[in-house]
Scaffold this active site. Structure first.
Site, short mmCIF file in Angstrom:
data_model
loop_
_atom_site.label_atom_id
_atom_site.label_comp_id
_atom_site.label_asym_id
_atom_site.label_seq_id
_atom_site.Cartn_x
_atom_site.Cartn_y
_atom_site.Cartn_z
N ASP A 1 92.69 67.38 -3.23
CA ASP A 1 91.26 67.71 -3.18
C ASP A 1 91.05 69.07 -2.51
OD1 ASP A 1 91.82 66.93 -0.59
OD2 ASP A 1 90.35 65.30 -0.52
N ASP B 1 94.88 62.96 -5.18
CA ASP B 1 94.04 62.54 -4.06
C ASP B 1 92.83 61.74 -4.53
OD1 ASP B 1 95.48 63.69 -2.01
OD2 ASP B 1 94.27 65.51 -1.90
N GLU C 1 93.51 59.16 2.73
CA GLU C 1 93.59 59.62 4.10
C GLU C 1 93.15 58.52 5.07
OE1 GLU C 1 92.38 64.27 3.06
OE2 GLU C 1 91.33 63.20 4.65
N GLU D 1 100.24 65.57 8.24
CA GLU D 1 99.72 66.94 8.27
C GLU D 1 99.39 67.36 9.68
OE1 GLU D 1 96.24 69.80 6.33
OE2 GLU D 1 96.50 67.74 5.60
#
Length: 264
Positions: free
Chosen positions: A45, A84, A114, A181
């Site tokens: 994304d 994503d 996420e 990340e």
């Protein structure tokens, strides 16, 4: 190369061989990356920022993701395709199932979400329905407003402990992959060694099983003129884009990237 599957990535983890991932948003780059040996193509994304010009990933829609996933699928030559699920597209089990199905039907092999252990029920349900999941932890751009900006996560001992526990919980729930990340390298290595599933890092040091970068970043392209600390410009010294992609693959495989200057 032969088609890359989750089984391939698990074998690479077991053998200690690093693997590569790059974002791809169209057929041309999908073809270039897959033929260069990039194992995983990520329709991120991040396209909201690098393609659409937004200042975050939040405006990206499921329709955007399905469109670009289909384009990547048509150009792909054997890589694993991961897409994503964008902001607020998996707030409920029903949304997660419906939107994941759209991305899988567009050509994705894995969907990425996420979050931490609160994703467990969603991951279990998706996996039960034939949809492999990558859980994205650490700096999660969709929650940038909650995090207070793009900051390294897991520096504090309690944060690090919670992230390790989350990783184990998500593996137990059925996650096929983890992506870390912007977390300290030592923590990323600890998590990678604590789980049996492959772990992909970005800004997480060289101790993860695989590495991912936004393709625009690794080619030195930036609207702002600034690249994140964890990025290396692989276009420097190369004659063309295919050579830069090949250099990235070689550097990851040889554990030459990321180096200490790219770590936290």
């Amino acid at each position: 190369m032969s088609d890359i599957t989750l089984t391939t990535l698990n074998k690479l983890k077991q053998s200690g061989e690093k693997f590569t991932c790059l974002t791809a948003y169209d057929a041309t780059f999908a073809h270039l990356e897959s033929t260069a040996g990039v194992e995983v193509l990520l329709i991120g994304d991040s396209l909201g920022m690098v393609l659409q010009g937004h200042d975050s990933t939040l405006p990206v829609t499921v329709e955007d993701m399905a469109y670009h996933t289909a384009a990547v699928s048509r150009g792909n030559r054997g890589s694993l395709i991961m897409a994503d699920l964008p902001f607020m597209s998996y707030a409920t089990l029903e949304q997660a199932l419906g939107n994941s199905a759209r991305l899988m039907q567009a050509g994705a092999h894995v969907v990425k979400l996420e979050g931490g252990r609160w994703l467990a029920d969603i991951i279990t349900t998706l996996t039960r329905n034939g949809i492999p999941v990558c859980a994205h932890m650490g700096l999660t751009p969709q929650t940038v407003n909650v995090l207070g900006g793009y900051k390294v996560q897991g520096r504090e001992e309690d944060q690090a402990r919670a992230m390790l526990e989350d990783a184990r919980a998500l593996e137990a729930a059925g996650a096929a992959l983890l992506l870390l990340e912007c977390v300290p390298s030592e923590l990323a290595r600890t998590i990678t060694e604590a789980v049996n599933i492959p772990v992909i890092g970005i800004g997480a040091g060289s101790g993860t099983d695989g590495q991912v970068l936004v393709v625009h970043d690794m080619l030195g392209l930036s609207i702002t003129g600034r690249l994140p600390r964890f990025v290396k410009n692989f276009m420097a010294g190369q004659a063309d884009i295919p050579s830069a992609i090949a250099a990235y693959v070689r550097a990851v495989k040889a554990v030459e990237f990321p180096s200490a200057e790219h770590e936290f």
